[in-house]
Design a protein around this motif. Structure first.
Motif, PDB file in Angstrom:
ATOM      1  N   VAL A  25       0.830  -1.209   0.000  1.00  0.00           N
ATOM      2  CA  VAL A  25       0.000   0.000   0.000  1.00  0.00           C
ATOM      3  C   VAL A  25       0.864   1.258   0.000  1.00  0.00           C
ATOM      4  CG1 VAL A  25      -1.919  -1.157   1.145  1.00  0.00           C
ATOM      5  CG2 VAL A  25      -0.198   0.001   2.522  1.00  0.00           C
ATOM      6  N   ASP A  26       0.264   2.335  -0.502  1.00  0.00           N
ATOM      7  CA  ASP A  26       0.851   3.674  -0.496  1.00  0.00           C
ATOM      8  C   ASP A  26       2.120   3.794  -1.318  1.00  0.00           C
ATOM      9  OD1 ASP A  26      -1.214   4.606   1.029  1.00  0.00           O
ATOM     10  OD2 ASP A  26      -0.180   4.410   2.937  1.00  0.00           O
ATOM     11  N   GLY A  27       2.298   2.894  -2.306  1.00  0.00           N
ATOM     12  CA  GLY A  27       3.421   3.061  -3.222  1.00  0.00           C
ATOM     13  C   GLY A  27       3.181   4.251  -4.133  1.00  0.00           C
ATOM     14  N   ILE A  28       4.256   4.766  -4.683  1.00  0.00           N
ATOM     15  CA  ILE A  28       4.149   5.906  -5.590  1.00  0.00           C
ATOM     16  C   ILE A  28       3.838   5.433  -6.999  1.00  0.00           C
ATOM     17  CG2 ILE A  28       5.421   7.852  -6.571  1.00  0.00           C
ATOM     18  CD1 ILE A  28       7.023   7.890  -3.939  1.00  0.00           C
ATOM     19  N   THR A  29       4.368   4.265  -7.351  1.00  0.00           N
ATOM     20  CA  THR A  29       4.102   3.724  -8.677  1.00  0.00           C
ATOM     21  C   THR A  29       3.698   2.276  -8.536  1.00  0.00           C
ATOM     22  OG1 THR A  29       4.986   3.527 -10.935  1.00  0.00           O
ATOM     23  CG2 THR A  29       6.518   3.101  -9.113  1.00  0.00           C
ATOM     24  N   GLU A  36       1.888  -4.887   4.135  1.00  0.00           N
ATOM     25  CA  GLU A  36       0.897  -5.093   5.181  1.00  0.00           C
ATOM     26  C   GLU A  36       0.388  -6.524   5.113  1.00  0.00           C
ATOM     27  OE1 GLU A  36      -2.131  -2.112   5.331  1.00  0.00           O
ATOM     28  OE2 GLU A  36      -0.698  -0.551   5.928  1.00  0.00           O
ATOM     29  N   VAL A  37       0.157  -7.106   6.284  1.00  0.00           N
ATOM     30  CA  VAL A  37      -0.278  -8.492   6.363  1.00  0.00           C
ATOM     31  C   VAL A  37      -1.575  -8.577   7.165  1.00  0.00           C
ATOM     32  CG1 VAL A  37       2.037  -9.449   6.131  1.00  0.00           C
ATOM     33  CG2 VAL A  37       1.186  -8.869   8.401  1.00  0.00           C
ATOM     34  N   LEU A  38      -2.420  -9.504   6.784  1.00  0.00           N
ATOM     35  CA  LEU A  38      -3.702  -9.711   7.450  1.00  0.00           C
ATOM     36  C   LEU A  38      -3.532 -10.784   8.518  1.00  0.00           C
ATOM     37  CD1 LEU A  38      -6.719  -8.878   7.390  1.00  0.00           C
ATOM     38  CD2 LEU A  38      -7.094 -10.835   5.868  1.00  0.00           C
ATOM     39  N   TYR A  39      -3.763 -10.408   9.766  1.00  0.00           N
ATOM     40  CA  TYR A  39      -3.564 -11.330  10.874  1.00  0.00           C
ATOM     41  C   TYR A  39      -4.650 -11.096  11.917  1.00  0.00           C
ATOM     42  CZ  TYR A  39      -1.164 -13.925  14.573  1.00  0.00           C
ATOM     43  OH  TYR A  39      -0.840 -14.825  15.554  1.00  0.00           O
ATOM     44  N   ASN A  40      -5.306 -12.174  12.308  1.00  0.00           N
ATOM     45  CA  ASN A  40      -6.424 -12.069  13.256  1.00  0.00           C
ATOM     46  C   ASN A  40      -7.489 -11.068  12.788  1.00  0.00           C
ATOM     47  OD1 ASN A  40      -5.526 -14.010  15.008  1.00  0.00           O
ATOM     48  ND2 ASN A  40      -4.503 -12.563  16.393  1.00  0.00           N
ATOM     49  N   GLN A  79       3.994   5.561   7.194  1.00  0.00           N
ATOM     50  CA  GLN A  79       3.802   4.700   8.342  1.00  0.00           C
ATOM     51  C   GLN A  79       2.390   4.124   8.354  1.00  0.00           C
ATOM     52  OE1 GLN A  79       4.923   6.744  11.924  1.00  0.00           O
ATOM     53  NE2 GLN A  79       6.777   7.599  11.021  1.00  0.00           N
ATOM     54  N   GLY A  80       2.299   2.841   8.700  1.00  0.00           N
ATOM     55  CA  GLY A  80       1.007   2.194   8.814  1.00  0.00           C
ATOM     56  C   GLY A  80       0.303   2.572  10.099  1.00  0.00           C
ATOM     57  N   THR A  81      -0.905   2.055  10.266  1.00  0.00           N
ATOM     58  CA  THR A  81      -1.698   2.410  11.447  1.00  0.00           C
ATOM     59  C   THR A  81      -2.124   1.200  12.264  1.00  0.00           C
ATOM     60  OG1 THR A  81      -3.722   2.374  10.120  1.00  0.00           O
ATOM     61  CG2 THR A  81      -2.602   4.493  10.377  1.00  0.00           C
ATOM     62  N   TYR A 144      -1.628  -1.872  -7.807  1.00  0.00           N
ATOM     63  CA  TYR A 144      -1.446  -0.577  -7.153  1.00  0.00           C
ATOM     64  C   TYR A 144      -2.274  -0.540  -5.881  1.00  0.00           C
ATOM     65  CZ  TYR A 144      -1.364   4.460  -6.355  1.00  0.00           C
ATOM     66  OH  TYR A 144      -1.200   5.700  -5.781  1.00  0.00           O
ATOM     67  N   ASN A 145      -1.612  -0.149  -4.812  1.00  0.00           N
ATOM     68  CA  ASN A 145      -2.270   0.061  -3.521  1.00  0.00           C
ATOM     69  C   ASN A 145      -3.110  -1.146  -3.092  1.00  0.00           C
ATOM     70  OD1 ASN A 145      -2.440   1.752  -1.306  1.00  0.00           O
ATOM     71  ND2 ASN A 145      -4.361   2.671  -1.972  1.00  0.00           N
ATOM     72  N   GLY A 146      -2.489  -2.325  -3.218  1.00  0.00           N
ATOM     73  CA  GLY A 146      -3.087  -3.517  -2.647  1.00  0.00           C
ATOM     74  C   GLY A 146      -3.999  -4.311  -3.551  1.00  0.00           C
ATOM     75  N   ALA A 147      -4.153  -3.937  -4.820  1.00  0.00           N
ATOM     76  CA  ALA A 147      -5.095  -4.663  -5.682  1.00  0.00           C
ATOM     77  C   ALA A 147      -4.670  -4.578  -7.143  1.00  0.00           C
ATOM     78  CB  ALA A 147      -6.506  -4.105  -5.509  1.00  0.00           C
TER      79      ALA A 147
END
Length: 550
Positions: A25-29, A36-40, A79-81, A144-147
């Motif tokens: 996520v949040d790449g420029i290109t 980011e990883v999906l956990y719980n 930075q992630g959240t 782009y941005n996760g998809a």
């Protein structure tokens, strides 16, 4: 960045498909971003401690984005959240998901990472071809941005197709539209694409903006590529006595395969060995390291020696061979195998001093003080964010209790990590803990290196600063003429005018400083108040620049 003690090495496992539990996520290109990883049930980030290209490769391959070209530290894409899910990731290269890699158990123990340490990657290609008759054609989809999404065919032509095809290893391409390869189902991510033909990535071409379009999927663009398709291959050595030798195996389409020894020689071996961090190599055949069990993926390999990856070498074609596994090729690599080491300072009065300890195979060990000097200490200190250092030995900070992992260290001073310095060999020493090496580190002294990039002359450009072994940019938040004046005077000019919004183009390294607020009396940029290094909420379209006055 300081590293604390970690308590347990473990493995986090998941049964979820790798493509659904990892995103960028949040790449420029295209094909880049914060991991980011999906956990719980929640998305979280990965800490950059020990995060290297092998780990980035697993991320990129699991997303279908080819091999990794960069493994970034210091939250270069912001930075992630969410929760920091993984730390100390250590992949061998044959994993299909980052969750299969070794890691430090952050779910149970105290977290020692900050948001400024979120790991990011840039993958070989954020483009794929879908629903063609073979790998050389298909509907163009971009990540782009996760998809994954599609490209609208407005103004789509052979020049645009050529950029796509060359980025995938082909020589040229022909653009097709009107959903010639069927309609996609994701978002339409690019429209009004207009390439010059010199770009290396479709995301570098002029376009209406990511996600901005006036199209339907009936206008999805595609390409037909022609010419060679060389692929950047992930390579490993198997069944050798150590990591410097073994049967050569390459990764393709989710599985490892072997290389036939027809025409296999030292030149080919050298390409393999250099891609793995060694200096040179000797080629061996006749399954000298045992027979593999999977597909034979390469045959008639003929490298010139200038290639950086085995996939760049001439060969019979992927999967084309007349061999059996009794002909599996191998290598014996020689000289340096550079390793990025985790380093910490222990038992000093503060974080700037202490006994030097390095992390290996789940435990911390020490460094012997034989030949230890200020040059070696400087490499350690700069890797930890300081400007310089003084080396000390003979129990200056007490005896360690783990293994002695390095001896006869001899750095040139240009290295960015202690693992790059000459040494006797990992675990090879003639020392006792009474000889444990230490350092005193010192902060910046106004000697940080600055440069101006992409200006029309040498008095203007994007401001870049060399910090912690890497060139990076400055965010334009609060950036003004006072800040520009400090930069320009440090470069020998009389004054300066500030510019922002990446007026001199976007940089590609980390964003090192943000919220810079210099006063007129400051003599160097690193003296100015700012956020901590690498702590920012910026992207490269906010890169700061200056115009200096003679």
């Amino acid at each position: 960045m300081m590293f604390k003690a970690y308590l347990v090495v473990c493995f986090l496992a998941t049964a979820v498909n790798a493509q659904s539990n990892v995103r960028l996520v949040d790449g420029i290109t295209l094909g880049e971003g914060r991991v980011e990883v999906l956990y719980n049930g929640e998305w979280g980030t990965v800490c950059d401690d020990w995060f290297r290209l092998a780990d980035a490769n697993v991320v990129c391959e699991s997303l279908g984005l080819g091999a990794a070209t960069y493994a970034y530290q210091y939250a270069v894409f912001g930075q992630g959240t969410g929760t920091i899910v993984l730390d100390g990731v250590s992949c061998s290269g044959d994993e299909t998901s980052i969750f299969d890699c070794g890691n430090l158990a952050l779910g149970t123990y105290k977290r020692y990472c900050g948001r400024f340490e979120d790991a990011s990657v840039r993958c070989e290609n954020g483009v794929r071809l879908v629903d063609g008759s073979d790998a050389s054609e298909g509907r163009v989809e971009v990540y782009y941005n996760g998809a994954w999404g599609t490209v609208c065919d407005d103004s789509w032509d052979d020049t645009d197709a050529g950029v796509v095809c060359r980025s995938l290893g082909f020589d040229s391409g022909t653009g097709v539209g009107s959903a010639d390869f069927g309609q996609g189902t994701g978002d339409i991510l690019l429209d009004d694409v207009s390439c010059t033909g010199t770009e290396i990535n479709l995301g570098d071409c002029s376009n209406a903006g990511f996600g901005v379009h006036n199209c339907g999927h009936s206008e999805d663009a595609g390409v037909r590529c022609s010419g060679t398709n060389f692929e950047v291959l992930v390579v490993r050595l198997v069944d050798g006595s150590d990591e410097s030798e073994g049967r050569v195996e390459v990764y393709n389409n989710g599985t490892w395969g072997t290389v036939c020894d027809d025409s296999w020689d030292d030149t080919d071996a050298g390409v393999v060995c250099r891609s793995l961090g060694f200096d040179s190599g000797t080629g061996v055949g006749n399954a000298a390291f045992g027979e593999g069990s999977k597909d034979i993926l390469l045959d008639d390999v003929s490298c010139t020696g200038t290639e950086t990856n085995l996939g760049d070498c001439s060969n019979a074609g992927f999967g084309v061979h007349n061999c059996g596994h009794s002909e599996d090729a191998g290598v014996r690599c020689s000289e340096t195998n550079l390793e990025v080491l985790l380093v910490r300072l222990v038992d000093g009065s503060d974080e700037s001093e202490g006994r030097v300890e390095i992390y290996n195979n789940g435990t911390w060990g020490t460094v012997c003080d034989d030949s230890w000097d200020d040059t070696d200490a400087g490499v350690v200190c700069r890797s930890l964010g300081f400007a310089s250092g003084t080396g000390v030995g003979s129990l200056a900070f007490g005896e360690g209790s783990g293994d002695i992992l390095l001896d006869d260290v001899s750095c040139t001073g240009t290295e960015t990590n202690l693992g790059y310095c000459s040494n006797a060999g990992f675990g090879v020493h003639n020392c006792r803990h009474s000889e444990d090496a230490g350092v005193f580190c010192f902060a910046q002294t106004g000697s940080a290196e600055l440069r101006l990039v992409n200006g029309a002359c040498n008095r203007e450009g994007r401001v870049e600063i060399f910090y912690d072994g890497v060139w990076g940019t400055i965010c334009d938040d609060f950036w003004d003429d006072t800040d520009a004046g400090v930069v320009c005077r440090s470069l020998g000019y009389s004054s300066g005018t500030a510019v922002g919004s990446a007026e001199f183009g976007q940089g590609s390294g980390p964003i090192i400083f943000d919220d810079v607020e210099c006063s007129a009396g400051d003599t160097a940029l690193e003296y100015c108040p700012s956020n901590a290094p690498f702590d920012n909420n910026c992207l490269h379209f906010e890169d700061a620049g200056v115009r200096c006055t003679a």
